[in-house]
Write an enzyme that holds these catalytic residues in place. Sequence first.
Site, mmCIF file in Angstrom:
data_model
loop_
_atom_site.group_PDB
_atom_site.id
_atom_site.type_symbol
_atom_site.label_atom_id
_atom_site.label_comp_id
_atom_site.label_asym_id
_atom_site.label_seq_id
_atom_site.Cartn_x
_atom_site.Cartn_y
_atom_site.Cartn_z
ATOM 1 N N CYS A 1 0.980 -1.253 -0.024
ATOM 2 C CA CYS A 1 0.054 -0.119 -0.068
ATOM 3 C C CYS A 1 0.804 1.077 -0.113
ATOM 4 O O CYS A 1 2.087 1.086 -0.258
ATOM 5 C CB CYS A 1 -1.025 -0.109 1.127
ATOM 6 S SG CYS A 1 -0.240 0.136 2.840
ATOM 7 N N ALA A 2 0.541 2.592 0.166
ATOM 8 C CA ALA A 2 1.097 3.648 0.273
ATOM 9 C C ALA A 2 2.265 3.570 1.431
ATOM 10 O O ALA A 2 3.314 3.990 1.221
ATOM 11 C CB ALA A 2 0.270 4.776 0.530
#
Length: 379
Positions: A74-75
């Site tokens: 994810c980020a």
Amino acid sequence: MEKVLSITAEELHRKMNCGEDILILDVRNETDYNDWKIEGKKVRSMNIPYFNFLEEDEQVYAGLPKDTEIVVVCAKGGASDYVAEMLMEKGYKTWSLKGGMLAWSQFYYPATVYRDEKLKIIQINRLAKGCLSYAVISEGKGMIIDPNQKVDVYLDLAKQHHFKIEHVVDSHLHADHISGGLQLAEQTGATYYISSGEVKDTNLKFEPLDRHNRIRVGEIDVEVLAIPTPGHTPGSTSFLINNRFLMSGDTIFVGGLGRPDLGGKAKEWAMDLYDTVFNKLSNLPDDCLVLPAHYADIQEINDNGIVGATLGEIRGNNEIMRNADKESFTEQVAGAVSMEKPPNFEEIVAINRGELQVDAEKAIELEIGPNRCAVHHHG
């Protein structure tokens, strides 16, 4: 509940490099994924946004293999932990990438390009950005070309390979990443060089490359010829080492040429680029190895993990390098202005000119995303 296993960017790269069968499951939204993702020659990657996993819909899992390791990304690492945990409970073999894409953007991988008893050249690949920097080493002395902002990488390299950093050069004023050049020079007592045309009207402390057509590294008089190669920017400079290796900055890539439009003078700079390609570099031998400052496609990394190609290969594979008609070359290169510009490039240029100061967190945030400095014309 079992604890989710996390994997660092370095460990993930090692798995990718060994050709292990892994699937990267990116749970960011589709736009972010399409813009910028983890890539590798043998890496399978798919995108299922995080929110899809919150809907308790079994269909979400339909395409996920049970017999393959899944690395969830994810980020920044939070959402991937959550999704990896859900997958684990359903019997999938999962890891969560520690620190997410933010950590991946800060991962640098050194690979030796060449070594003999007098000369060693190491390429440092920042995979997430497609940014390349170099250490040229001879007799315990070293020169770093186009360092990125994480200067510890170069300090560690100097310790590991037992050399003292004496010269630090930037081939041009970078627009897609923050240079570590000045900081590295200050920390090591090295001289920092850049072409004066790149940083005029700034207060940067630098040694003008235009005054040094040769830089000596250690014994080999590592004949580092500083060749002005304007085009991507007016003061772009390439470094020719022993007539065998051309560190070409963003002037010539394995698969294209540097884009000339980031200064708003696309036509003018494209004409400079023509002069560089057909006059300044035309007499370099075909077996000269071109080592650029960027790459835009994972296919440009060869089987030895190096981004580089001989000038002969590049001339042969790149139709624009054979287009000796000045007008049509200029049109073709200047026509690339429709390409998206590097994210935050105005702020990054201002930082590299010494006109804007930001803290470490902001600096990392500004660089998130791909590089967009190349003009690709295969043919």
